[in-house]
Write a protein that holds these residues in place. Structure first.
Motif, PDB file in Angstrom:
ATOM      1  N   VAL A  21      44.580  39.337  33.961  1.00 35.88           N
ATOM      2  CA  VAL A  21      44.609  39.217  35.349  1.00 35.88           C
ATOM      3  C   VAL A  21      42.989  39.396  35.629  1.00 35.88           C
ATOM      4  O   VAL A  21      42.581  38.550  36.563  1.00 35.88           O
ATOM      5  CB  VAL A  21      45.256  40.739  35.878  1.00 35.88           C
ATOM      6  N   ILE A  32      49.155  35.929  41.233  1.00 33.44           N
ATOM      7  CA  ILE A  32      49.939  36.017  39.737  1.00 33.44           C
ATOM      8  C   ILE A  32      50.898  36.696  39.606  1.00 33.44           C
ATOM      9  O   ILE A  32      51.348  37.758  40.165  1.00 33.44           O
ATOM     10  CB  ILE A  32      48.645  36.840  38.932  1.00 33.44           C
ATOM     11  N   GLY A  55      46.933  45.094  37.672  1.00 32.72           N
ATOM     12  CA  GLY A  55      47.095  43.581  38.703  1.00 32.72           C
ATOM     13  C   GLY A  55      48.222  44.062  39.814  1.00 32.72           C
ATOM     14  O   GLY A  55      48.550  43.129  40.583  1.00 32.72           O
TER      15      GLY A  55
END
Length: 59
Positions: A21, A32, A55
């Motif tokens: 990430v 993502i 993330g």
């Protein structure tokens, strides 16, 4: 491990996801998606001993 799989390194999935990430964000990637399997070691909430995926937070 099978001899033909020596080039494969098994690592902690949370560490690998966090590292990837970071690299993707540095390249300007804004979205993502991580598809992951809850291991048998995870509790019912999905948490595991290695912690949360960085993330997954909105920043």
């Amino acid at each position: 491990m099978a001899p033909d799989r020596k080039e494969v390194e098994i690592t902690d999935e949370v560490t690998a996801i966090n590292r990837t990430v970071k690299l993707l964000k540095e390249k300007g990637i804004k979205v993502i998606v991580v598809l992951a399997h809850d291991s048998a070691k995870s509790d019912q909430s999905g948490a595991n001993s290695s912690g949360a995926i960085d993330g997954s937070k909105n920043r």
